[in-house]
Design an enzyme around this catalytic site. Sequence first.
Site, PDB file in Angstrom:
ATOM      1  N   SER A   1       0.802  -1.225   0.000  1.00  0.00           N
ATOM      2  CA  SER A   1       0.000   0.000   0.000  1.00  0.00           C
ATOM      3  C   SER A   1       0.835   1.275   0.000  1.00  0.00           C
ATOM      4  CB  SER A   1      -0.920   0.010   1.224  1.00  0.00           C
ATOM      5  OG  SER A   1      -0.164  -0.064   2.419  1.00  0.00           O
ATOM      6  N   TYR A   2       2.142   1.179   0.180  1.00  0.00           N
ATOM      7  CA  TYR A   2       2.957   2.388   0.243  1.00  0.00           C
ATOM      8  C   TYR A   2       3.012   3.064  -1.121  1.00  0.00           C
ATOM      9  CZ  TYR A   2       4.772   0.846   4.817  1.00  0.00           C
ATOM     10  OH  TYR A   2       4.905   0.455   6.114  1.00  0.00           O
ATOM     11  N   ASN A   3       2.471   4.274  -1.155  1.00  0.00           N
ATOM     12  CA  ASN A   3       2.523   5.103  -2.370  1.00  0.00           C
ATOM     13  C   ASN A   3       1.964   4.371  -3.587  1.00  0.00           C
ATOM     14  OD1 ASN A   3       3.865   7.155  -0.816  1.00  0.00           O
ATOM     15  ND2 ASN A   3       5.690   5.866  -0.941  1.00  0.00           N
ATOM     16  N   GLY A  20       1.885   1.308  -4.355  1.00  0.00           N
ATOM     17  CA  GLY A  20       2.741   0.268  -4.913  1.00  0.00           C
ATOM     18  C   GLY A  20       4.070   0.757  -5.442  1.00  0.00           C
TER      19      GLY A  20
END
Length: 334
Positions: free
Chosen positions: A52-54, A56
Amino acid sequence: MEYRYLGKTGLMVSELCLGTQTFGWVTNEAEAFRILDRFVDAGGNFFDVADSYNKGESEAILGRWLASRGGRSRFVVATKVYFPTGTGPNDTGLSRKHILESVHGSLRRLQTDYIDLYQLHCWDAAAPLEETLSTLDHLVRTGKVRYIGVSNFTASQMVKAIFLSRLHGWEEIVSTQMEYSLLVRTVEWEILPVCREEGLGFLAWSPLAGGWLTGKYKRDQAPPPDSRAGRRDRWEDLPEQRASERTWRIIDVLSEIAAQRGKTPAQVALNWLLRQPGVTAPIFGARTLAQLEENLGSVGWKLEPDEVERLSQASVIPIPYPYNFINRYTRFRR
């Protein structure tokens, strides 16, 4: 840099873990590559990310770097699943559907055919735990995942996961990832004791409390505009959440010890964590190469026992019932 076993496994990880949440957000790809290269040159082999960070992009940048370096087996890559990766009703959580779709997306972005440590990013009260754990067991048995862990679980939820896996003969969790720092010490009440009792590795996220333990924030002064608190990036790191007399007391002692040792407050705060029983590695992020260099200065030396105690006393949280009752009357094995 020294290496430690991840819990009771045979997997060895560097005593510092590089978090990559800044990649694709406040750190562009070129700077991210420089940070990754320098971390490895210093002896680091352990990287943490999440799908979920940025959206993907953090995984994708790490994947392109891994492809450019070759020798995938030299590195230990940890990623996570739970938070939304799309707008659909099944694009979040720990259902079998979301886990299987997410793991394939992570593998594709990371440009690898396996993930060393696959972690549940948060407890999901909606998905049956049996569904989640049996899916993780399948991923280990098919070779897509080597080890499994949890993050942001309570102690009872961790124990439930462990014993359900034992009951069914499924792969067990080997680690937990929780917020832990001089400012946030509640994991000492139950989480760390469970980890020590069950042989779980412990990974500390936000070990610098969103920048509050770096010395950049001052009493009665507005946060620097280019800081997390100044940009108001994350609710948990805003002054109205972090600032208190206890916070300033911790920062005062931290700064004093740092000055006496010729270190920075961040280096002292990370070294304190490395001295805590049961901690495998702090996970720190770096927005720039200069921040990475500073954080690398937290290893290769040790705080004296009296310095550890001063920091522990400055940051102590009164222990509530029943922990204080048990500590007063129980016998501890020596």
